[in-house]
Scaffold this motif. Structure first.
Motif, PDB file in Angstrom:
ATOM      1  N   LEU A  37       0.852  -1.186   0.000  1.00  0.00           N
ATOM      2  CA  LEU A  37       0.000   0.000   0.000  1.00  0.00           C
ATOM      3  C   LEU A  37       0.888   1.236   0.000  1.00  0.00           C
ATOM      4  O   LEU A  37       1.879   1.287   0.736  1.00  0.00           O
ATOM      5  CB  LEU A  37      -0.880   0.053   1.253  1.00  0.00           C
ATOM      6  N   LEU A  38       0.522   2.238  -0.802  1.00  0.00           N
ATOM      7  CA  LEU A  38       1.254   3.503  -0.849  1.00  0.00           C
ATOM      8  C   LEU A  38       0.275   4.643  -0.634  1.00  0.00           C
ATOM      9  O   LEU A  38      -0.654   4.839  -1.432  1.00  0.00           O
ATOM     10  CB  LEU A  38       1.968   3.684  -2.191  1.00  0.00           C
ATOM     11  N   HIS A  39       0.487   5.388   0.442  1.00  0.00           N
ATOM     12  CA  HIS A  39      -0.303   6.579   0.748  1.00  0.00           C
ATOM     13  C   HIS A  39       0.470   7.758   0.159  1.00  0.00           C
ATOM     14  O   HIS A  39       1.513   8.156   0.682  1.00  0.00           O
ATOM     15  CB  HIS A  39      -0.483   6.728   2.257  1.00  0.00           C
ATOM     16  N   ARG A  40      -0.020   8.288  -0.945  1.00  0.00           N
ATOM     17  CA  ARG A  40       0.679   9.315  -1.721  1.00  0.00           C
ATOM     18  C   ARG A  40       0.802  10.633  -0.960  1.00  0.00           C
ATOM     19  O   ARG A  40      -0.094  10.997  -0.193  1.00  0.00           O
ATOM     20  CB  ARG A  40      -0.071   9.586  -3.029  1.00  0.00           C
ATOM     21  N   ALA A  41       1.868  11.362  -1.214  1.00  0.00           N
ATOM     22  CA  ALA A  41       2.056  12.688  -0.615  1.00  0.00           C
ATOM     23  C   ALA A  41       0.969  13.646  -1.069  1.00  0.00           C
ATOM     24  O   ALA A  41       0.574  14.541  -0.325  1.00  0.00           O
ATOM     25  CB  ALA A  41       3.433  13.241  -0.970  1.00  0.00           C
ATOM     26  N   ASN A  42       0.450  13.444  -2.275  1.00  0.00           N
ATOM     27  CA  ASN A  42      -0.569  14.348  -2.820  1.00  0.00           C
ATOM     28  C   ASN A  42      -1.991  13.831  -2.590  1.00  0.00           C
ATOM     29  O   ASN A  42      -2.914  14.247  -3.272  1.00  0.00           O
ATOM     30  CB  ASN A  42      -0.321  14.602  -4.306  1.00  0.00           C
ATOM     31  N   ARG A  43      -2.170  12.952  -1.589  1.00  0.00           N
ATOM     32  CA  ARG A  43      -3.529  12.490  -1.272  1.00  0.00           C
ATOM     33  C   ARG A  43      -4.347  13.673  -0.781  1.00  0.00           C
ATOM     34  O   ARG A  43      -3.804  14.631  -0.219  1.00  0.00           O
ATOM     35  CB  ARG A  43      -3.493  11.365  -0.239  1.00  0.00           C
ATOM     36  N   THR A  44      -5.644  13.607  -1.024  1.00  0.00           N
ATOM     37  CA  THR A  44      -6.542  14.696  -0.642  1.00  0.00           C
ATOM     38  C   THR A  44      -7.754  14.124   0.079  1.00  0.00           C
ATOM     39  O   THR A  44      -7.980  12.909   0.074  1.00  0.00           O
ATOM     40  CB  THR A  44      -7.024  15.474  -1.883  1.00  0.00           C
ATOM     41  N   VAL A  45      -8.541  14.996   0.629  1.00  0.00           N
ATOM     42  CA  VAL A  45      -9.796  14.570   1.253  1.00  0.00           C
ATOM     43  C   VAL A  45     -10.687  13.935   0.193  1.00  0.00           C
ATOM     44  O   VAL A  45     -11.353  12.930   0.437  1.00  0.00           O
ATOM     45  CB  VAL A  45     -10.498  15.761   1.936  1.00  0.00           C
ATOM     46  N   GLU A  46     -10.665  14.490  -1.014  1.00  0.00           N
ATOM     47  CA  GLU A  46     -11.480  13.957  -2.103  1.00  0.00           C
ATOM     48  C   GLU A  46     -10.950  12.619  -2.618  1.00  0.00           C
ATOM     49  O   GLU A  46     -11.709  11.805  -3.110  1.00  0.00           O
ATOM     50  CB  GLU A  46     -11.556  14.954  -3.274  1.00  0.00           C
ATOM     51  N   GLY A  86       9.898   1.870   9.778  1.00  0.00           N
ATOM     52  CA  GLY A  86      11.053   2.676   9.428  1.00  0.00           C
ATOM     53  C   GLY A  86      10.616   4.107   9.205  1.00  0.00           C
ATOM     54  O   GLY A  86       9.455   4.363   8.852  1.00  0.00           O
ATOM     55  N   ALA A  87      11.525   5.039   9.446  1.00  0.00           N
ATOM     56  CA  ALA A  87      11.260   6.453   9.196  1.00  0.00           C
ATOM     57  C   ALA A  87      12.510   7.064   8.566  1.00  0.00           C
ATOM     58  O   ALA A  87      13.631   6.767   8.970  1.00  0.00           O
ATOM     59  CB  ALA A  87      10.907   7.187  10.479  1.00  0.00           C
ATOM     60  N   VAL A  88      12.278   7.894   7.568  1.00  0.00           N
ATOM     61  CA  VAL A  88      13.372   8.548   6.848  1.00  0.00           C
ATOM     62  C   VAL A  88      13.050  10.024   6.745  1.00  0.00           C
ATOM     63  O   VAL A  88      11.955  10.402   6.291  1.00  0.00           O
ATOM     64  CB  VAL A  88      13.570   7.948   5.435  1.00  0.00           C
ATOM     65  N   LEU A  89      13.980  10.872   7.174  1.00  0.00           N
ATOM     66  CA  LEU A  89      13.846  12.323   7.058  1.00  0.00           C
ATOM     67  C   LEU A  89      14.895  12.835   6.091  1.00  0.00           C
ATOM     68  O   LEU A  89      16.027  12.346   6.083  1.00  0.00           O
ATOM     69  CB  LEU A  89      14.061  12.995   8.414  1.00  0.00           C
ATOM     70  N   GLY A  90      14.516  13.821   5.288  1.00  0.00           N
ATOM     71  CA  GLY A  90      15.473  14.396   4.359  1.00  0.00           C
ATOM     72  C   GLY A  90      14.860  15.516   3.561  1.00  0.00           C
ATOM     73  O   GLY A  90      13.818  16.075   3.924  1.00  0.00           O
ATOM     74  N   CYS A 105       9.265  13.260   4.983  1.00  0.00           N
ATOM     75  CA  CYS A 105       9.334  12.232   6.011  1.00  0.00           C
ATOM     76  C   CYS A 105       8.644  11.007   5.438  1.00  0.00           C
ATOM     77  O   CYS A 105       7.434  11.010   5.237  1.00  0.00           O
ATOM     78  CB  CYS A 105       8.633  12.685   7.289  1.00  0.00           C
ATOM     79  N   GLY A 106       9.413   9.990   5.135  1.00  0.00           N
ATOM     80  CA  GLY A 106       8.850   8.740   4.638  1.00  0.00           C
ATOM     81  C   GLY A 106       8.662   7.775   5.796  1.00  0.00           C
ATOM     82  O   GLY A 106       9.593   7.536   6.566  1.00  0.00           O
ATOM     83  N   LEU A 107       7.460   7.263   5.942  1.00  0.00           N
ATOM     84  CA  LEU A 107       7.168   6.275   6.974  1.00  0.00           C
ATOM     85  C   LEU A 107       6.897   4.944   6.293  1.00  0.00           C
ATOM     86  O   LEU A 107       6.224   4.895   5.258  1.00  0.00           O
ATOM     87  CB  LEU A 107       5.959   6.705   7.806  1.00  0.00           C
ATOM     88  N   TRP A 108       7.408   3.884   6.868  1.00  0.00           N
ATOM     89  CA  TRP A 108       7.385   2.568   6.248  1.00  0.00           C
ATOM     90  C   TRP A 108       6.945   1.510   7.247  1.00  0.00           C
ATOM     91  O   TRP A 108       7.290   1.584   8.426  1.00  0.00           O
ATOM     92  CB  TRP A 108       8.786   2.214   5.751  1.00  0.00           C
ATOM     93  N   ASN A 121       5.276  11.732   2.784  1.00  0.00           N
ATOM     94  CA  ASN A 121       4.917  12.996   3.421  1.00  0.00           C
ATOM     95  C   ASN A 121       5.893  14.057   2.966  1.00  0.00           C
ATOM     96  O   ASN A 121       7.064  14.030   3.346  1.00  0.00           O
ATOM     97  CB  ASN A 121       4.960  12.868   4.949  1.00  0.00           C
ATOM     98  N   ALA A 122       5.424  14.954   2.119  1.00  0.00           N
ATOM     99  CA  ALA A 122       6.234  16.085   1.675  1.00  0.00           C
ATOM    100  C   ALA A 122       5.754  17.311   2.435  1.00  0.00           C
ATOM    101  O   ALA A 122       4.546  17.520   2.601  1.00  0.00           O
ATOM    102  CB  ALA A 122       6.081  16.308   0.174  1.00  0.00           C
ATOM    103  N   TYR A 123       6.681  18.114   2.918  1.00  0.00           N
ATOM    104  CA  TYR A 123       6.326  19.286   3.706  1.00  0.00           C
ATOM    105  C   TYR A 123       5.389  20.206   2.931  1.00  0.00           C
ATOM    106  O   TYR A 123       4.436  20.735   3.482  1.00  0.00           O
ATOM    107  CB  TYR A 123       7.588  20.044   4.122  1.00  0.00           C
ATOM    108  N   ASP A 124       5.648  20.364   1.644  1.00  0.00           N
ATOM    109  CA  ASP A 124       4.793  21.216   0.808  1.00  0.00           C
ATOM    110  C   ASP A 124       4.484  20.472  -0.486  1.00  0.00           C
ATOM    111  O   ASP A 124       5.043  20.766  -1.542  1.00  0.00           O
ATOM    112  CB  ASP A 124       5.483  22.549   0.527  1.00  0.00           C
ATOM    113  N   ALA A 125       3.584  19.495  -0.391  1.00  0.00           N
ATOM    114  CA  ALA A 125       3.237  18.667  -1.551  1.00  0.00           C
ATOM    115  C   ALA A 125       2.682  19.488  -2.709  1.00  0.00           C
ATOM    116  O   ALA A 125       3.034  19.229  -3.866  1.00  0.00           O
ATOM    117  CB  ALA A 125       2.263  17.566  -1.142  1.00  0.00           C
ATOM    118  N   PRO A 126       1.818  20.499  -2.479  1.00  0.00           N
ATOM    119  CA  PRO A 126       1.335  21.297  -3.616  1.00  0.00           C
ATOM    120  C   PRO A 126       2.464  22.038  -4.352  1.00  0.00           C
ATOM    121  O   PRO A 126       2.461  22.106  -5.577  1.00  0.00           O
ATOM    122  CB  PRO A 126       0.345  22.280  -2.976  1.00  0.00           C
TER     123      PRO A 126
END
Length: 138
Positions: A37-46, A86-90, A105-108, A121-126
């Motif tokens: 499963l991949l929860h995309r950084a650009n996921r939205t409420v919609e 796992g967690a990765v910050l960068g 921040c990638g969570l695994w 998780n991108a700090y500013d995905a838009p």
């Protein structure tokens, strides 16, 4: 007062897996389960639904690499992992089609050494999405 000193532990194999994946995103295919499963950084409420399955995840990752025109670099600052998570910050950087950098921040989640779930998780995905959009040539 009692002081406890820990002997430095060996690097966990899942830490090495994540280090490999972030060095070359194409290699993720070697570590993900078929039903990942991949929860995309650009996921939205919609559209909050994760991508399901190896083919969908690989298509997503290849689309990201293609959109960045081969300029995507993930500067990893910290990685921590155990048997389960796992967690990765960068900082994710691109130079094409527009230059951009955003913290991530990638969570695994792992099962038996395989990646079974990932949260982007991108700090500013838009802003990242906008930088990956080619300029309008009209």
């Amino acid at each position: 007062m009692t002081t406890t000193t820990r002997t430095p532990a060996a690097v966990h194999p899942n830490t090495e897996t994540l280090r490999t994946v972030y060095a070359d995103l194409n290699r993720i295919e070697n570590y993900i389960s078929d039903d990942v499963l991949l929860h995309r950084a650009n996921r939205t409420v919609e559209d909050p639904h994760p991508l399901v399955g190896k083919d969908a995840v690989m298509a997503h990752e290849h689309a990201l690499l293609d959109a960045a025109g081969g300029t995507l670099v993930m500067d990893v600052q910290h990685i921590v992992a155990n048997d389960h998570f796992g967690a990765v910050l960068g900082v994710l950087r691109i130079r094409h089609p527009r230059e951009a950098a955003t913290p991530f921040c990638g969570l695994w989640r792992f099962e038996n050494g395989r990646i079974v779930e990932h949260w982007e998780n991108a700090y500013d995905a838009p802003a990242l999405a906008a930088a990956l959009t080619p300029p309008n040539n009209t």
